[in-house]
Design an enzyme around this catalytic site. Sequence first.
Site, PDB file in Angstrom:
ATOM      1  CB  CYS A  24      -0.925  -0.010   1.215  1.00 58.67           C
ATOM      2  SG  CYS A  24      -2.116   1.357   1.262  1.00 58.67           S
ATOM      3  CB  CYS A  75      -7.539  -1.551   6.445  1.00 58.84           C
ATOM      4  SG  CYS A  75      -6.967  -1.439   4.742  1.00 58.84           S
TER       5      CYS A  75
END
Length: 396
Positions: free
Chosen positions: A113, A209
């Site tokens: 990410c 997440c």
Amino acid sequence: MLNSLDLPGRPEDTRIVVAMSGGVDSSVVAGLLKREGYDVVGVTLQLYDHGEAVHRKGACCAGQDIHDARDVAASLGIPHYVLDYEERFRSAVIDRFAESYIHGETPIPCVSCNQTVKFSDLLETARKLGAQALATGHYVRSALVGGRRQLRRPVDLDRDQSYFLFATTPEQLDYLRFPLGGLTKAEVREIARSLGLVVADKHDSQDICFVPTGKYADVIERLKPGAAEAGDIVHVDGRVLGRHDGIIHYTVGQRRGLGVSLGEPLFVVRLESGSRRVVVGPREALMTGRLHLRDVNWIGDGVLADLPPGGLEIMAKVRSTRPPQPALLGRDETGVHVDLLDGEQGVSPGQACVFYDEAGEGARVLGGGFIAATTSRFDIGANAAPATERLSAGLG
């Protein structure tokens, strides 16, 4: 003359984009920079379908977090934008995570990410907004030395996030700023309260997440139907002990829930995706000595090709929760490798190995790479050649 962010010009003439996740850390960054007079613009990324995570405690980058980021920006009086990066996040992070897991690895999506969505795509967006820098709430420090920025461990080593930033390039480091590197978490929360931020006592977000339940296998099966193929559970001595329903249900170092019994503790030693074998053995079989790396990023001085013949003495970190340990960084005809002088148990391909010049606060990050395969510490040296089978298995 440089301002407090080592940028030319007065703060009021300096635009800074702050990556606002909706948590206390990035909110404090925005608040501190606003208080110093910078032209602050908040940007929040919507990274995945937040319907299932909107009410989940610890959810990140979705639902309640976006709402909180908006509230903080409004209270600070700064412009705030929400960017839809769902498609990019899925292709660059979630899909890669699934593929890596299927191949028996233990991936770190937070690194992916940072590599793609945050420090590539968002960084470019910040430039388009006319910002002189992109600031984040990571607990790391960067120092300007000899005209280039170095990445260093923070004051609060319990919050150290340098492990997840090893893939940051020198060009990205020059543009990034990490205002929280010299603060402890307790100090950050106190600043949040002094600024009147609604997130001052908000719980920290979870690392991964997009895994709402914390059950990775459930996510993989949903993303890649049919990925869980049955196979054998095999002892390191070659004995077949039983069957399993898919290697995605296992991780290196796992002891519980193996589904076999041998009258002694057994641990998952490695996962062989090609043969769909889960290899188990005693605890001592978990001890890793050499790490074979891929996708190595070097941000130290000089170039990686100039390593001394005997290897470079470094401190290496193979888990985000473990302290760095003494190691030798070297390279040969097979590529870059790290020899852990004290060994490490339960190291899995897909994890990262990060290089430091020393162990403590302020230690410089020299780079790092992803672990492609491991070799038992007892096989290093004269007996290293037989590790070829393990190397192939680790690469999937």
